[in-house]
Write an enzyme that holds these catalytic residues in place. Structure first.
Site, PDB file in Angstrom:
ATOM      1  N   ASP A 185       0.742  -1.275   0.007  1.00 35.52           N
ATOM      2  CA  ASP A 185       0.137  -0.178   0.017  1.00 35.52           C
ATOM      3  C   ASP A 185       0.898   1.278  -0.121  1.00 35.52           C
ATOM      4  O   ASP A 185       1.872   1.384   0.854  1.00 35.52           O
ATOM      5  CB  ASP A 185      -0.728  -0.015   1.107  1.00 35.52           C
ATOM      6  CG  ASP A 185      -1.738   1.136   1.210  1.00 35.52           C
ATOM      7  OD1 ASP A 185      -2.815   0.951   0.470  1.00 35.52           O
ATOM      8  OD2 ASP A 185      -1.697   2.200   1.709  1.00 35.52           O
ATOM      9  N   ASN A 187      -2.887  13.010  -3.382  1.00 35.42           N
ATOM     10  CA  ASN A 187      -3.772  13.325  -4.192  1.00 35.42           C
ATOM     11  C   ASN A 187      -4.233  14.728  -3.911  1.00 35.42           C
ATOM     12  O   ASN A 187      -4.837  15.521  -4.635  1.00 35.42           O
ATOM     13  CB  ASN A 187      -5.138  12.335  -4.247  1.00 35.42           C
ATOM     14  CG  ASN A 187      -4.866  11.032  -5.024  1.00 35.42           C
ATOM     15  OD1 ASN A 187      -4.228  11.240  -6.164  1.00 35.42           O
ATOM     16  ND2 ASN A 187      -5.456  10.152  -4.729  1.00 35.42           N
ATOM     17  N   HIS A 227      -5.233  14.352  -8.834  1.00 39.98           N
ATOM     18  CA  HIS A 227      -5.200  12.948  -9.057  1.00 39.98           C
ATOM     19  C   HIS A 227      -4.430  12.514 -10.142  1.00 39.98           C
ATOM     20  O   HIS A 227      -4.006  11.320 -10.478  1.00 39.98           O
ATOM     21  CB  HIS A 227      -6.940  13.026  -9.308  1.00 39.98           C
ATOM     22  CG  HIS A 227      -7.600  12.799  -8.107  1.00 39.98           C
ATOM     23  ND1 HIS A 227      -8.182  13.797  -7.496  1.00 39.98           N
ATOM     24  CD2 HIS A 227      -8.032  11.704  -7.285  1.00 39.98           C
ATOM     25  CE1 HIS A 227      -8.782  13.516  -6.377  1.00 39.98           C
ATOM     26  NE2 HIS A 227      -8.798  12.319  -6.258  1.00 39.98           N
ATOM     27  N   ASP A 270      -2.041   9.534 -10.245  1.00 41.55           N
ATOM     28  CA  ASP A 270      -2.136   8.374 -11.202  1.00 41.55           C
ATOM     29  C   ASP A 270      -0.567   8.023 -11.838  1.00 41.55           C
ATOM     30  O   ASP A 270      -0.266   6.986 -11.810  1.00 41.55           O
ATOM     31  CB  ASP A 270      -2.833   8.724 -12.311  1.00 41.55           C
ATOM     32  CG  ASP A 270      -4.493   8.808 -12.062  1.00 41.55           C
ATOM     33  OD1 ASP A 270      -4.712   8.385 -11.120  1.00 41.55           O
ATOM     34  OD2 ASP A 270      -5.116   9.401 -12.985  1.00 41.55           O
ATOM     35  N   GLU A 298      -4.930   2.180  -3.874  1.00 45.82           N
ATOM     36  CA  GLU A 298      -3.332   2.296  -3.940  1.00 45.82           C
ATOM     37  C   GLU A 298      -2.809   1.115  -3.374  1.00 45.82           C
ATOM     38  O   GLU A 298      -1.548   1.034  -2.879  1.00 45.82           O
ATOM     39  CB  GLU A 298      -2.901   3.437  -3.108  1.00 45.82           C
ATOM     40  CG  GLU A 298      -3.197   3.543  -1.855  1.00 45.82           C
ATOM     41  CD  GLU A 298      -4.596   3.920  -1.297  1.00 45.82           C
ATOM     42  OE1 GLU A 298      -4.767   4.547   0.063  1.00 45.82           O
ATOM     43  OE2 GLU A 298      -5.594   4.062  -2.234  1.00 45.82           O
TER      44      GLU A 298
END
Length: 293
Positions: A162, A170, A175, A179, A205
């Site tokens: 994770d 973010n 965002h 990505d 994630e």
């Protein structure tokens, strides 16, 4: 006929008998179009056709039977054997050329369908953002690997990974930058896998790594290598350079309590949450019959 076919632009492979024809059609790179005489030495063309069709292999070979037999029943026999077309002898060369052109068009259409099928298969099994296996596919892979491990009395290890503080990434950078971070982390971890390991995006994630034939100690060491590799370099995004770390939870199926997908993933997930609670950027393992804690 060989000269005519070559003049029409075909690359011709000649078989002197039925057995030779069968070997050619069952080779690793068989012709996509085949002209088979019905009556051949060793093995008749209709029998060659039956054997080829029984295999149901790809890519498909379009088969035209050449025959002097003209009874309706003979034609039906040839088509039921798997022939795509037939020409009765004697025949005109322009007729053969037209039949071959039709066969080639069908092969081209099939190639387009196979390409579309493979594309849809990829879309159905891959995560759109990272290119890794998606949630459903990675769980299915784990199910198969666990079944295989039980049959072979071996072990499967899993790693839940994770990205730490991903929501903050973010919120701070947007965002699109998030990505880029996801793709970069996925690419780095994927590059470290053995050829028979698997990694998928489990959700958000989180990533799930499957290590066949691995015990807990090896999986722990591998997770440490992943942690150090991904965390050693910051990620360059359109919003600037972003440092990241990952937390990991490790479990292995050798534990008598971890013999199914749910319990194994759940154990790795709990170990991951312990890694988060203990400060992040670390590896924690699920208990393994007291071997590691």
């Amino acid at each position: 006929m060989e000269k005519k076919l070559a003049a029409w632009g075909y690359e011709v492979v000649v078989a002197e008998n039925g057995n030779a024809a069968l070997q050619i059609l069952q080779s690793d790179d068989p012709p996509r179009l085949a002209l088979l005489d019905w009556i051949m030495p060793d093995l008749e063309g209709v029998e060659v056709c039956r054997i080829v069709r029984r295999k149901k292999e790809e890519p498909y070979t379009y088969i035209i039977l050449l025959t002097s037999l003209q009874r309706d029943q003979d034609i039906i026999t040839g088509m039921e054997a798997g022939a795509d077309d037939y020409i009765t002898k004697p025949f005109k060369h322009h007729e053969l050329r037209l039949r071959l052109r039709a066969g080639r068009r069908i092969i081209e259409l099939q190639n387009e369908l196979l390409t579309a099928r493979d594309m849809f298969r990829t879309k159905a099994s891959r995560d759109y953002l990272t290119g890794l296996w998606n949630h459903g596919e990675i769980v299915e892979i784990l199910t198969r690997e666990l079944s295989r491990a039980k049959r072979e009395s071996s072990c499967v290890a899993v790693i839940m990974a994770d990205i730490d503080l991903f929501k903050k990434i973010n919120d701070t950078h947007g965002h699109l930058a998030g990505d880029v971070v996801l793709r970069s982390a996925a690419r780095k971890m994927h590059s470290m896998m053995r050829s028979y390991d698997f990694i998928g995006r489990y959700g958000g994630e989180e990533f799930l790594v499957i290590l066949p034939e691995c015990n807990l100690e090896y999986a722990y060491a591998f997770a440490e290598r992943l942690r150090l590799s991904v965390g050693c370099d910051s990620i360059d995004t359109p919003e600037g350079v972003i440092p990241i770390t990952l937390s990991f939870g490790v479990a292995a199926s050798g534990n008598t309590q971890l013999q199914d997908v749910y319990s194994l993933v759940n154990a790795a997930d709990k170990a991951l949450y312990r890694a988060k609670e203990n400060g992040r950027n670390r590896v924690e393992v699920a208990p393994f019959d007291g071997a590691m804690t």
